[in-house]
Design a protein around this motif. Structure first.
Motif, PDB file in Angstrom:
ATOM      1  N   THR A   1       4.556 -28.868 -11.644  1.00 54.25           N
ATOM      2  CA  THR A   1       5.498 -28.398 -12.662  1.00 54.25           C
ATOM      3  C   THR A   1       4.819 -27.399 -13.592  1.00 54.25           C
ATOM      4  N   LEU A   2       3.584 -27.699 -13.973  1.00 49.77           N
ATOM      5  CA  LEU A   2       2.821 -26.778 -14.819  1.00 49.77           C
ATOM      6  C   LEU A   2       2.641 -25.432 -14.116  1.00 49.77           C
ATOM      7  N   GLY A   3       2.301 -25.458 -12.838  1.00 49.34           N
ATOM      8  CA  GLY A   3       2.109 -24.227 -12.077  1.00 49.34           C
ATOM      9  C   GLY A   3       3.372 -23.402 -11.962  1.00 49.34           C
ATOM     10  N   THR A   4       4.524 -24.068 -11.920  1.00 54.89           N
ATOM     11  CA  THR A   4       5.800 -23.362 -11.863  1.00 54.89           C
ATOM     12  C   THR A   4       6.123 -22.700 -13.201  1.00 54.89           C
ATOM     13  N   SER A   5       5.853 -23.414 -14.290  1.00 55.64           N
ATOM     14  CA  SER A   5       6.170 -22.857 -15.613  1.00 55.64           C
ATOM     15  C   SER A   5       5.134 -21.837 -16.096  1.00 55.64           C
ATOM     16  N   CYS A   6       3.935 -21.879 -15.535  1.00 55.90           N
ATOM     17  CA  CYS A   6       2.863 -20.951 -15.908  1.00 55.90           C
ATOM     18  C   CYS A   6       2.312 -20.316 -14.625  1.00 55.90           C
ATOM     19  N   PRO A   7       3.019 -19.318 -14.088  1.00 54.55           N
ATOM     20  CA  PRO A   7       2.592 -18.717 -12.816  1.00 54.55           C
ATOM     21  C   PRO A   7       1.126 -18.274 -12.850  1.00 54.55           C
TER      22      PRO A   7
ATOM     23  N   VAL B   1       4.898 -30.517 -20.599  1.00 56.59           N
ATOM     24  CA  VAL B   1       5.400 -30.609 -19.226  1.00 56.59           C
ATOM     25  C   VAL B   1       6.357 -31.793 -19.150  1.00 56.59           C
ATOM     26  N   GLU B   2       7.597 -31.507 -18.818  1.00 55.89           N
ATOM     27  CA  GLU B   2       8.624 -32.537 -18.670  1.00 55.89           C
ATOM     28  C   GLU B   2       8.453 -33.215 -17.316  1.00 55.89           C
ATOM     29  N   HIS B   3       8.381 -34.552 -17.325  1.00 52.99           N
ATOM     30  CA  HIS B   3       8.238 -35.301 -16.083  1.00 52.99           C
ATOM     31  C   HIS B   3       8.688 -36.738 -16.303  1.00 52.99           C
TER      32      HIS B   3
ATOM     33  N   GLY C   1      -3.532 -29.827 -22.023  1.00 55.06           N
ATOM     34  CA  GLY C   1      -4.473 -28.962 -22.735  1.00 55.06           C
ATOM     35  C   GLY C   1      -5.112 -27.995 -21.747  1.00 55.06           C
ATOM     36  N   VAL C   2      -5.130 -26.727 -22.127  1.00 59.42           N
ATOM     37  CA  VAL C   2      -5.628 -25.668 -21.244  1.00 59.42           C
ATOM     38  C   VAL C   2      -6.847 -25.008 -21.892  1.00 59.42           C
ATOM     39  N   PRO C   3      -7.951 -24.880 -21.144  1.00 58.13           N
ATOM     40  CA  PRO C   3      -9.156 -24.251 -21.715  1.00 58.13           C
ATOM     41  C   PRO C   3      -8.932 -22.765 -21.968  1.00 58.13           C
ATOM     42  N   GLY C   4      -9.715 -22.215 -22.874  1.00 55.70           N
ATOM     43  CA  GLY C   4      -9.584 -20.810 -23.252  1.00 55.70           C
ATOM     44  C   GLY C   4      -9.604 -19.852 -22.081  1.00 55.70           C
ATOM     45  N   ALA C   5     -10.417 -20.135 -21.082  1.00 53.87           N
ATOM     46  CA  ALA C   5     -10.543 -19.237 -19.934  1.00 53.87           C
ATOM     47  C   ALA C   5      -9.258 -19.142 -19.116  1.00 53.87           C
ATOM     48  N   LEU C   6      -8.359 -20.107 -19.263  1.00 55.98           N
ATOM     49  CA  LEU C   6      -7.114 -20.093 -18.489  1.00 55.98           C
ATOM     50  C   LEU C   6      -5.878 -19.811 -19.335  1.00 55.98           C
ATOM     51  N   ARG C   7      -6.062 -19.558 -20.600  1.00 56.07           N
ATOM     52  CA  ARG C   7      -4.912 -19.372 -21.488  1.00 56.07           C
ATOM     53  C   ARG C   7      -4.165 -18.073 -21.254  1.00 56.07           C
ATOM     54  N   GLN C   8      -4.724 -17.188 -20.465  1.00 53.97           N
ATOM     55  CA  GLN C   8      -3.981 -15.971 -20.122  1.00 53.97           C
ATOM     56  C   GLN C   8      -2.718 -16.335 -19.334  1.00 53.97           C
ATOM     57  N   TYR C   9      -2.716 -17.494 -18.692  1.00 52.24           N
ATOM     58  CA  TYR C   9      -1.565 -17.949 -17.912  1.00 52.24           C
ATOM     59  C   TYR C   9      -0.552 -18.722 -18.755  1.00 52.24           C
ATOM     60  N   THR C  10      -0.917 -19.031 -20.004  1.00 50.90           N
ATOM     61  CA  THR C  10      -0.031 -19.784 -20.898  1.00 50.90           C
ATOM     62  C   THR C  10       0.376 -18.950 -22.111  1.00 50.90           C
TER      63      THR C  10
END
Length: 93
Positions: free
Chosen positions: A36-42, A22-24, A5-14
């Motif tokens: 993995t999240l950082g790779t899929s959402c630069p 996230v597959e793991h 879950g990503v907060p509204g303030a960071l959803r520009q990256y998603t």
């Protein structure tokens, strides 16, 4: 696969998505999941982790409702079907 879950303030990256799958591997560390999240959402990874690779001071991460800092931090195992939440902490006085 877990959902982060990503907060509204960071959803520009998603692309505006409130959560990201996230597959793991079952029991992978929180550090692996966030990597993995950082790779899929630069750009998202550096908003969660600082230059040393630690959780930023004003970012809280919960694994199935438990504060990761009170568990094993970035070493916290993440079950395959876990819910991971990124929550900015409130500051004020």
């Amino acid at each position: 696969m877990c959902r982060v879950g990503v907060p509204g303030a960071l959803r520009q990256y998603t692309d505006g998505a409130p959560s990201v799958p996230v597959e793991h591997a079952d029991g992978a560390s929180l550090a692996d999941v966030l990597s993995t999240l950082g790779t899929s959402c630069p750009g998202l990874g550096r908003r969660i982790l600082d230059e040393r690779g630690e959780l930023r001071r004003y970012v809280n991460v919960y694994v199935d409702g438990e504060d990761a800092r009170r568990l094993s931090g970035l070493g916290t195992p993440v079950p395959a079907a876990a819910e991971v939440l990124i929550v900015p902490s409130g500051a004020g006085g």
